[in-house]
Motif scaffolding. Structure first.
Motif, mmCIF file in Angstrom:
data_model
loop_
_atom_site.group_PDB
_atom_site.id
_atom_site.type_symbol
_atom_site.label_atom_id
_atom_site.label_comp_id
_atom_site.label_asym_id
_atom_site.label_seq_id
_atom_site.Cartn_x
_atom_site.Cartn_y
_atom_site.Cartn_z
ATOM 1 N N ARG A 86 10.207 -4.358 1.640
ATOM 2 C CA ARG A 86 11.007 -3.850 2.781
ATOM 3 C C ARG A 86 11.605 -2.553 2.772
ATOM 4 O O ARG A 86 11.394 -1.584 3.376
ATOM 5 C CB ARG A 86 12.263 -4.782 3.202
ATOM 6 N N ARG A 87 12.093 -2.237 1.495
ATOM 7 C CA ARG A 87 12.253 -0.746 1.057
ATOM 8 C C ARG A 87 11.459 0.221 1.274
ATOM 9 O O ARG A 87 11.379 1.337 2.036
ATOM 10 C CB ARG A 87 13.118 -0.833 -0.164
ATOM 11 N N LEU A 88 10.036 -0.187 0.776
ATOM 12 C CA LEU A 88 9.206 0.890 0.632
ATOM 13 C C LEU A 88 8.562 0.940 2.444
ATOM 14 O O LEU A 88 8.303 2.165 2.747
ATOM 15 C CB LEU A 88 7.605 0.072 0.119
ATOM 16 N N ASP A 89 8.687 -0.116 3.396
ATOM 17 C CA ASP A 89 8.278 -0.011 4.570
ATOM 18 C C ASP A 89 9.404 0.812 5.246
ATOM 19 O O ASP A 89 9.103 1.842 6.166
ATOM 20 C CB ASP A 89 8.218 -1.344 5.448
ATOM 21 N N LEU A 142 17.302 -7.164 11.259
ATOM 22 C CA LEU A 142 17.626 -6.930 10.097
ATOM 23 C C LEU A 142 16.748 -7.210 9.036
ATOM 24 O O LEU A 142 16.794 -6.653 7.986
ATOM 25 C CB LEU A 142 19.023 -7.465 10.015
ATOM 26 N N MET A 143 16.138 -8.583 9.040
ATOM 27 C CA MET A 143 15.264 -8.970 7.920
ATOM 28 C C MET A 143 13.977 -8.300 8.128
ATOM 29 O O MET A 143 13.168 -8.117 7.182
ATOM 30 C CB MET A 143 15.217 -10.411 8.139
ATOM 31 N N ARG A 144 13.553 -7.944 9.391
ATOM 32 C CA ARG A 144 12.133 -7.388 9.486
ATOM 33 C C ARG A 144 12.287 -6.160 10.186
ATOM 34 O O ARG A 144 11.960 -6.198 11.570
ATOM 35 C CB ARG A 144 11.334 -8.479 10.130
ATOM 36 N N PRO A 145 12.852 -5.072 9.702
ATOM 37 C CA PRO A 145 13.239 -3.936 10.810
ATOM 38 C C PRO A 145 11.877 -2.981 11.081
ATOM 39 O O PRO A 145 12.240 -2.172 11.777
ATOM 40 C CB PRO A 145 14.203 -3.147 9.837
ATOM 41 N N THR A 146 10.727 -3.246 10.414
ATOM 42 C CA THR A 146 9.709 -2.236 10.654
ATOM 43 C C THR A 146 8.574 -3.016 11.092
ATOM 44 O O THR A 146 8.327 -4.078 10.741
ATOM 45 C CB THR A 146 9.225 -1.451 9.497
ATOM 46 N N PRO A 147 7.692 -2.529 12.102
ATOM 47 C CA PRO A 147 8.158 -1.340 12.784
ATOM 48 C C PRO A 147 9.423 -1.582 13.730
ATOM 49 O O PRO A 147 9.626 -2.689 13.927
ATOM 50 C CB PRO A 147 6.923 -1.236 13.919
ATOM 51 N N PRO A 148 10.191 -0.377 13.876
ATOM 52 C CA PRO A 148 11.411 -0.429 14.623
ATOM 53 C C PRO A 148 11.235 -1.053 16.018
ATOM 54 O O PRO A 148 10.064 -0.645 16.678
ATOM 55 C CB PRO A 148 11.859 0.889 14.670
ATOM 56 N N GLY A 168 0.713 -1.121 0.004
ATOM 57 C CA GLY A 168 0.002 -0.096 0.065
ATOM 58 C C GLY A 168 0.821 1.268 0.095
ATOM 59 O O GLY A 168 0.435 2.387 0.263
ATOM 60 N N LEU A 169 2.070 1.125 -0.155
ATOM 61 C CA LEU A 169 2.957 2.222 -0.292
ATOM 62 C C LEU A 169 3.973 2.310 -1.678
ATOM 63 O O LEU A 169 3.648 1.456 -2.374
ATOM 64 C CB LEU A 169 4.167 2.076 0.809
ATOM 65 N N SER A 170 4.188 3.596 -1.967
ATOM 66 C CA SER A 170 4.647 3.692 -3.176
ATOM 67 C C SER A 170 5.800 4.583 -3.542
ATOM 68 O O SER A 170 6.618 4.782 -4.443
ATOM 69 C CB SER A 170 3.416 4.729 -4.188
ATOM 70 N N ASP A 171 6.635 5.166 -2.177
ATOM 71 C CA ASP A 171 7.657 5.954 -2.739
ATOM 72 C C ASP A 171 9.030 5.025 -2.226
ATOM 73 O O ASP A 171 9.224 4.331 -1.161
ATOM 74 C CB ASP A 171 7.627 7.009 -1.288
ATOM 75 N N PHE A 172 9.584 4.775 -3.327
ATOM 76 C CA PHE A 172 10.663 4.014 -3.298
ATOM 77 C C PHE A 172 12.124 4.756 -2.899
ATOM 78 O O PHE A 172 13.399 4.043 -2.819
ATOM 79 C CB PHE A 172 10.966 3.208 -4.590
ATOM 80 N N GLY A 173 12.105 5.870 -2.725
ATOM 81 C CA GLY A 173 12.980 6.777 -2.439
ATOM 82 C C GLY A 173 14.306 6.952 -3.608
ATOM 83 O O GLY A 173 13.831 6.708 -4.633
ATOM 84 N N PRO A 174 15.298 7.250 -3.327
ATOM 85 C CA PRO A 174 16.676 7.258 -4.386
ATOM 86 C C PRO A 174 16.429 6.089 -5.084
ATOM 87 O O PRO A 174 16.473 4.865 -4.564
ATOM 88 C CB PRO A 174 17.817 7.625 -3.534
ATOM 89 N N PRO A 175 17.018 6.072 -6.518
ATOM 90 C CA PRO A 175 17.053 4.843 -7.265
ATOM 91 C C PRO A 175 18.242 4.011 -7.172
ATOM 92 O O PRO A 175 18.565 3.641 -7.978
ATOM 93 C CB PRO A 175 16.989 5.608 -8.638
ATOM 94 N N THR A 176 18.733 3.971 -5.946
ATOM 95 C CA THR A 176 20.016 3.202 -5.484
ATOM 96 C C THR A 176 19.691 1.824 -5.916
ATOM 97 O O THR A 176 20.782 1.017 -6.024
ATOM 98 C CB THR A 176 20.354 3.189 -4.011
ATOM 99 N N TYR A 177 18.310 1.210 -5.897
ATOM 100 C CA TYR A 177 18.241 -0.142 -6.028
ATOM 101 C C TYR A 177 18.123 -0.753 -7.551
ATOM 102 O O TYR A 177 18.063 -1.651 -7.764
ATOM 103 C CB TYR A 177 16.801 -0.424 -5.562
ATOM 104 N N VAL A 178 18.081 0.453 -8.532
ATOM 105 C CA VAL A 178 17.959 0.038 -10.046
ATOM 106 C C VAL A 178 19.076 -0.974 -10.392
ATOM 107 O O VAL A 178 18.749 -1.853 -11.171
ATOM 108 C CB VAL A 178 17.543 1.405 -10.758
ATOM 109 N N GLU A 179 20.275 -0.264 -10.408
ATOM 110 C CA GLU A 179 21.335 -1.152 -10.938
ATOM 111 C C GLU A 179 21.557 -2.525 -10.592
ATOM 112 O O GLU A 179 21.727 -3.427 -11.372
ATOM 113 C CB GLU A 179 22.466 -0.252 -10.857
ATOM 114 N N PRO A 180 21.693 -2.680 -8.993
ATOM 115 C CA PRO A 180 21.610 -3.920 -8.813
ATOM 116 C C PRO A 180 20.605 -4.841 -8.971
ATOM 117 O O PRO A 180 20.678 -6.036 -9.495
ATOM 118 C CB PRO A 180 21.712 -3.910 -7.127
#
Length: 393
Positions: free
Chosen positions: A60-63, A114-120, A17-29
């Motif tokens: 996980r990135r979205l969260d 580390l695998m499930r960091p949210t909620p903190p 239900g989220l859509s902000d992926f932040g900076p595109p650091t994930y694109v190349e890998p």
């Protein structure tokens, strides 16, 4: 059909239900990862499994980004002093990580957070968080496998930092790099500044509601990051690094066996990671890059590095840990010897499955392997001794 980044992003949006992926650091890998899934190495099961890993990583990135956006005060969470353990995989980093984490002042990062960091996580429920059991459950199905005998990490054990990376560079602890060649090349050559800067944000998130106590410090570990210590040193000026060193033939054969076991059911060619298989030489080259980078880092950052020899760690763990504390400028805990004795006794009593006495050699000759130029240079620089018979700790 192989997924695309856009199709994976759409699935992640629908799941979270989220859509902000932040900076595109994930694109190349992720581009490199998906290029490998379109290649001849993964079988149908592998394509499905590796695709699922990528989707989970994006979710996980979205969260994480959602929490960072809604709580900008997380950016002000102080990062405490860090003892950062690295070196080649299978060189004693896990043992040292566990021993240095015994200090009551120390805070390691556990596999589950580390695998499930949210909620903190928060301090009050940190040891009883429901995610511990959720992460542990699928691990239990692997009991009795080679993984348990070689490298077992429970959900509430200290885990490698690479499991906390959240831009497509840490999936499955980077184990698939042994079979995914495009992704392996990206990991070996990319500037990971943005990757580690984002990981610093994750550490702040995990410390936000469960901070290190007064006079405390973090104990972090990731042998995968030995290839980029220079970048880590810039992103984490608080860190004192501890390099572990072991006969490169022993570490390589151990890595190869473990990586092969982890990925063998997901690839078409069963001989890919066996003697003379197509995957062996690329893995050796990545090991050589890593060992060369350790030499370069030691020359450039020697004042921030303590070096530990694996044979000494196995034979005299209490003395080695005392030396690490002294060289890093930390005061050793008063109960250090008692804590180490109790930990080792528990391991030997069966908490840790007995490791294999011998491993396959991939058709490699031990001494000839050590004469390879980058490997010989590494051994000479750090005074690494030949391990005539495999030491299992």
């Amino acid at each position: 059909m192989i997924a695309t980044i856009e199709s994976l992003k759409q699935q992640a949006i629908e799941k979270t239900g989220l859509s902000d992926f932040g900076p595109p650091t994930y694109v190349e890998p992720l581009q490199a990862w998906l290029a490998d899934l379109a290649g001849p190495v993964p079988n149908e099961r592998g394509v499905q499994f590796y695709t699922r890993l990528a989707l989970n990583d994006l979710c996980r990135r979205l969260d994480i980004i959602d929490w960072l956006n809604r709580h900008p005060e997380i950016a002000d969470v102080p990062v405490p002093p860090i003892l950062y353990i690295t070196g080649h995989e299978r060189s004693g980093t896990t043992l040292l990580h566990n021993l240095l984490s015994l200090d009551a002042r120390a805070r390691s990062l556990k596999r589950w957070e580390l695998m499930r960091p949210t909620p903190p996580p928060d301090t009050a429920s940190y040891s009883t968080d429901s995610r511990i059991a959720e992460v542990q459950a699928p691990l239990e199905r692997l009991r009795g496998t080679l993984l348990e005998h070689m490298h077992w990490v429970d959900a509430d054990d200290p885990e490698e930092c690479t499991w906390g990376l959240w831009n497509g560079t840490g999936m499955l602890g980077q184990s698939p790099s042994c079979v995914l060649s495009n992704w392996r090349e990206w990991l070996s050559t990319a500037d990971l500044t943005d990757t580690f800067a984002e990981y610093r944000q994750l550490i702040q998130l995990l410390l936000w509601r469960n901070p290190v106590g007064e006079g405390g410090y973090l104990v972090l570990k990731s042998p995968q990051h030995a290839i980029s210590v220079d970048v880590l040193a810039r992103i984490f000026p608080e860190a004192h690094f501890v390099f572990t060193h072991r006969d490169p033939f022993r570490v390589f054969t151990s890595v190869g066996v473990l990586a092969g076991h982890t990925n063998e059911s997901f690839i078409n060619d069963a001989s890919f990671l066996q003697a003379d298989g197509r995957g062996v030489e690329p893995m050796i080259r990545r090991s050589e890059i890593k060992l060369s980078r350790l030499v370069e880092s030691d020359k450039a950052l020697g004042h921030r590095i303590t070096n530990v020899a694996y044979p000494e760690l196995v034979d005299t763990p209490r003395e080695v840990v005392q030396t690490v504390y002294k060289q890093a400028g930390y005061r050793a805990p008063d109960n250090l010897n008692e804590a180490i004795n109790a930990f080792l006794a528990r391991q030997k009593a069966g908490h840790r499955a007995r490791p294999p006495g011998e491993l396959p050699t991939f058709g490699l000759d031990h001494l000839a392997f050590l004469r390879r130029e980058p490997i010989a240079r590494y051994c000479a620089h750090f005074g690494v001794a030949v391990e005539q018979t495999r030491a299992t700790g």
